[in-house]
Enzyme design. Structure first.
Site, short mmCIF file in Angstrom:
data_model
loop_
_atom_site.label_atom_id
_atom_site.label_comp_id
_atom_site.label_asym_id
_atom_site.label_seq_id
_atom_site.Cartn_x
_atom_site.Cartn_y
_atom_site.Cartn_z
NE ARG A 1 9.56 6.47 8.48
CZ ARG A 1 8.57 6.29 7.62
NH1 ARG A 1 8.61 5.30 6.74
NH2 ARG A 1 7.53 7.10 7.61
N PRO B 1 0.79 -1.22 0.00
CG PRO B 1 -0.22 -1.16 2.10
CD PRO B 1 0.54 -2.05 1.18
CG ASN B 2 -0.35 4.38 1.18
OD1 ASN B 2 -1.31 4.83 0.56
ND2 ASN B 2 -0.43 3.96 2.43
CG ASN C 1 8.31 -1.78 0.37
OD1 ASN C 1 7.67 -1.84 1.41
ND2 ASN C 1 8.98 -0.70 0.01
CD GLU D 1 9.97 -7.03 5.55
OE1 GLU D 1 9.24 -8.01 5.78
OE2 GLU D 1 10.31 -6.20 6.41
CE1 TYR E 1 8.26 5.45 2.58
CE2 TYR E 1 7.25 7.56 3.09
CZ TYR E 1 7.41 6.22 3.36
OH TYR E 1 6.74 5.64 4.40
NE ARG F 1 3.85 7.12 1.44
CZ ARG F 1 4.04 5.99 2.09
NH1 ARG F 1 4.42 4.91 1.45
NH2 ARG F 1 3.84 5.93 3.38
CG HIS G 1 10.86 -1.88 4.61
ND1 HIS G 1 9.50 -1.79 4.45
CD2 HIS G 1 11.11 -3.08 5.19
CE1 HIS G 1 8.94 -2.89 4.93
NE2 HIS G 1 9.90 -3.69 5.38
CB ALA H 1 1.24 0.14 6.32
#
Length: 145
Positions: free
Chosen positions: A104, A9-10, A71, A95, A22, A17, A97, A74
């Site tokens: 964060r 998502p996103n 990725n 995975e 990012y 963003r 990111h 969320a």
């Protein structure tokens, strides 16, 4: 060899963003970078993005790929359903990111999906995808011998 890149998502909103987190690249830039890498390396790659958990699970369940870069966005932090789907996938998987999730907010620091992947790359921007692709390509080609 076919590699699958899954974005959650996103991620389709890259470029819109928070650029401090990012970067300045768009989702189209990311896809183009991945496709260029695949062409240079003679590898078939599919880039899949969804904002919906079930669609991501359905894509993983097709099991028609030799390596996976994911990725989960969320979903990383709470989707036991995606975690379980990843556990079914018996190919090299990483995975990724874009941001350093460990630097964060507290809720972003826990990944329920990383433990069923070969590894996690976090905080290296879009380049993390290339590192992950290199890994899954190498391990996939070694395991097919």
């Amino acid at each position: 060899m076919k590699l699958l890149v899954v974005n959650g998502p996103n991620l389709n909103m890259l470029g819109k963003r928070d650029r401090n987190v990012y970067g300045n690249f768009t989702y189209d830039d990311l896809v183009r970078m991945i496709e260029d890498w695949a062409k240079r390396n003679g590898v078939e790659v599919e880039v899949f993005q969804s904002n919906h958990e079930g669609e991501i699970i359905d894509r993983l369940h097709r099991l028609d790929f030799d390596g996976l870069v994911i990725n989960p966005g969320a979903f990383t932090h709470y989707s036991y359903a995606i975690r379980d789907a990843l556990e079914i996938v018996k190919v090299p998987k990483v995975e990724v990111h874009i941001s350093n999730i460990h630097g964060r907010e507290e809720f972003r620091r826990k990944s329920v999906t990383a433990e069923v992947c070969d590894g996690q790359i976090s905080g290296l921007g879009a380049y993390g995808y290339i590192l992950a692709l290199e890994y899954v390509r190498k391990v996939s080609s070694e395991s097919s011998k």
